[in-house]
Design an enzyme around this catalytic site. Structure first.
Site, PDB file in Angstrom:
ATOM      1  CE  LYS A   1       3.473  17.991 -14.585  1.00 15.93           C
ATOM      2  NZ  LYS A   1       3.730  16.698 -15.237  1.00 15.93           N
TER       3      LYS A   1
ATOM      4  CG  HIS B   1      -0.315  16.649 -25.046  1.00 19.03           C
ATOM      5  ND1 HIS B   1       0.456  17.825 -24.953  1.00 19.03           N
ATOM      6  CD2 HIS B   1       0.512  15.686 -24.318  1.00 19.03           C
ATOM      7  CE1 HIS B   1       1.588  17.524 -24.273  1.00 19.03           C
ATOM      8  NE2 HIS B   1       1.648  16.440 -24.071  1.00 19.03           N
TER       9      HIS B   1
ATOM     10  CG  ASN C   1      -3.852  17.519 -21.708  1.00 22.45           C
ATOM     11  OD1 ASN C   1      -2.944  16.779 -21.512  1.00 22.45           O
ATOM     12  ND2 ASN C   1      -5.130  17.345 -20.996  1.00 22.45           N
TER      13      ASN C   1
ATOM     14  NE  ARG D   1      -3.935  -1.743   2.295  1.00 17.93           N
ATOM     15  CZ  ARG D   1      -3.991  -2.534   3.306  1.00 17.93           C
ATOM     16  NH1 ARG D   1      -2.639  -2.474   4.227  1.00 17.93           N
ATOM     17  NH2 ARG D   1      -4.586  -3.829   3.443  1.00 17.93           N
TER      18      ARG D   1
ATOM     19  CG  HIS E   1       4.593  12.151 -25.826  1.00 24.63           C
ATOM     20  ND1 HIS E   1       3.175  11.975 -26.144  1.00 24.63           N
ATOM     21  CD2 HIS E   1       4.789  13.029 -24.911  1.00 24.63           C
ATOM     22  CE1 HIS E   1       2.681  12.950 -25.204  1.00 24.63           C
ATOM     23  NE2 HIS E   1       3.458  13.626 -24.660  1.00 24.63           N
TER      24      HIS E   1
ATOM     25  CE  LYS F   1      -2.057  12.975 -15.077  1.00 24.52           C
ATOM     26  NZ  LYS F   1      -2.252  13.295 -16.348  1.00 24.52           N
TER      27      LYS F   1
ATOM     28  CG  HIS G   1      -2.217  12.166 -26.533  1.00 20.07           C
ATOM     29  ND1 HIS G   1      -3.010  12.848 -25.799  1.00 20.07           N
ATOM     30  CD2 HIS G   1      -1.070  11.790 -26.305  1.00 20.07           C
ATOM     31  CE1 HIS G   1      -2.282  12.807 -24.567  1.00 20.07           C
ATOM     32  NE2 HIS G   1      -1.097  12.128 -24.964  1.00 20.07           N
TER      33      HIS G   1
ATOM     34  NE  ARG H   1      -1.713  16.872 -13.547  1.00 22.80           N
ATOM     35  CZ  ARG H   1      -1.032  16.030 -12.604  1.00 22.80           C
ATOM     36  NH1 ARG H   1      -1.325  16.000 -11.278  1.00 22.80           N
ATOM     37  NH2 ARG H   1       0.263  15.591 -12.969  1.00 22.80           N
TER      38      ARG H   1
ATOM     39  CD  GLU I   1      -5.835  15.187 -15.774  1.00 24.58           C
ATOM     40  OE1 GLU I   1      -5.591  15.476 -16.841  1.00 24.58           O
ATOM     41  OE2 GLU I   1      -5.010  14.678 -15.211  1.00 24.58           O
TER      42      GLU I   1
ATOM     43  CD  GLU J   1       5.202  16.903 -22.844  1.00 24.06           C
ATOM     44  OE1 GLU J   1       4.415  18.015 -22.684  1.00 24.06           O
ATOM     45  OE2 GLU J   1       4.910  15.978 -23.607  1.00 24.06           O
TER      46      GLU J   1
HETATM   47 ZN    ZN Z   1       3.202  14.976 -23.121  1.00 20.15          ZN
END
Ligand code: ZN
Ligand code: ADP
Length: 359
Positions: free
Chosen positions: A227, A248, A245, A121, A264, A143, A252, A241, A237, A185
């Site tokens: 960030k 993205h 993106n 845990r 990416h 994340k 994506h 946040r 999120e 990024e």
């Molecule tokens: Zn990215």
């Protein structure tokens, strides 16, 4: 060395950025009150390069070090690999207080972070990112995840590290394409939040590519700071946040349709140009800002033209992105460099037009 604090009440932690930091992780970890066993999770490539310096510092600080390694590559980011790591952790009697140190790029950070979040845990986690992408982006924000089937980052948890240590010296061995991947990024972060950082990157990109330590420290710490600001406001999120993106939504989709033939960062670079053009077409971003963005992306060694992909497929992929709510495609657009906003009111026909008329 620069320090950036991520403020999350009892989950707060510090990011340390600088040269020659690997051997210091051990003493710093000891200062947090931990002792006994420490486990480094890394990949075979990074192990050969950097596990020695890290592990020596840990040993000198009194830790009993175990190094667990996996082959490099996104294919390893699975529950099966996590399962093998749990197995090894139990076999060496790793305890609730045994820190896991993730040494490597984003794949290692996500996977080792996930293992640290779930083993018993949760055990203490230290991120030691060795790619520019991981240093400016993925190691910050808590994340962790593994992929599942065709889906990336499908199984995961939010789990904050005790510390992030970005040693810029590790970037010396990073292949150019990986460096550019991370720079995408960094440029994105600047484009959405800071005109100053954007100008700094634009004016210093050659020095950054030549691995000038003070320029790297500046870019990485400014990024980490931004960030940190975003994730402290919004740890889990939700809305704010989502501005991360930028680039993205298209990125994506392009990445998926290229069957991941694009890195990416390359896909995000293409996505940023497309989304800047959309921002311009809806009457927000000035043409000169779009041109400047393209210039900086280019100087970073990133692509700015859409590859020969089926635009219909790209549109479909965009509609199927997990961030789509209802039928609307959500975009992060720019008012100007350093000033982003979120909208789901973009006409898909305009998106298609921009993608088709690309280049
Ligand atoms: Zn990215
Ligand atoms: P990302 O941070 O882009 O997600 P990955 O974890 O996929 O990166 O790592 C990309 C590749 O770079 C992997 O093959 C990894 O072994 C290698 N790598 C990571 N850090 C370094 C480094 N500092 N020097 C050389 N290769 C590295």
């Amino acid at each position: 060395m620069k320090k950036v604090r991520v403020d999350l009440q009892k989950n707060s932690y510090e990011i340390r950025i600088g040269s020659g930091l690997l051997p210091q992780v051990g003493p710093w970890l000891k200062e947090t009150g931990l002792s006994g066993r420490a486990v480094i999770i890394t990949d075979t490539t990074v192990r050969g390069l950097y596990a020695g310096a890290l592990s020596q510092g840990l040993t000198q600080a009194g830790f009993n070090v175990t190094v667990l390694e996996i082959p490099p590559g996104e294919e390893q980011k699975t529950l099966e690999t996590a399962g093998r790591l749990y197995e090894k952790l139990t076999s060496i009697y790793a305890e609730r207080t045994t820190p896991i140190i993730a040494l490597g790029g984003g794949v290692i950070g996500d996977l080792a972070g996930f293992v640290a979040a779930t083993y018993m845990r949760g055990v203490p986690l230290v991120q030691v990112p060795t790619t520019l992408l991981a240093q400016v982006d993925s190691s910050i924000g808590g994340k962790t995840a593994v992929d599942h089937g065709r889906y990336k980052n499908m199984i995961g948890a939010f789990y904050q590290p005790r510390m992030v240590v970005a040693d810029v010296d590790t970037l010396k061995t990073l292949p150019d394409v990986e460096f550019a991947n991370g720079m995408a990024e960094a440029i994105k972060m600047a484009a959405i939040m800071s005109k100053d950082l954007f100008n700094y990157i634009g004016n210093n990109i050659e020095k950054a590519r030549a691995l000038d330590v003070s320029v790297l420290e500046e870019i990485i710490s400014a990024n980490a700071h931004l960030k940190a600001k975003v994730v402290s406001k919004d740890e889990k999120e939700a809305d704010f946040r989502a501005i991360l993106n930028f680039g993205h939504t298209v990125g994506h989709a392009v990445e998926a349709v290229s069957a991941f033939g694009l890195k990416h960062g390359q896909a995000v670079a293409i996505g940023m140009i497309a989304e800047a053009k959309i921002s311009n077409r809806v009457g927000r971003m000035k043409e000169s800002d779009v041109i400047r963005l393209r210039e900086v992306i280019n100087k970073a060694g990133l692509p700015t033209d859409i590859p020969a992909l089926d635009i219909g497929e790209v549109m479909t992929a965009m509609r199927h992105d997990k961030k789509v709510t209802g039928n609307k495609i959500r975009f992060v657009l720019l008012n100007a460099i350093g000033d982003a906003y979120i909208t789901d009111g973009v006409n898909p026909a305009l998106v298609e037009e921009v993608l088709t008329g690309y280049g």
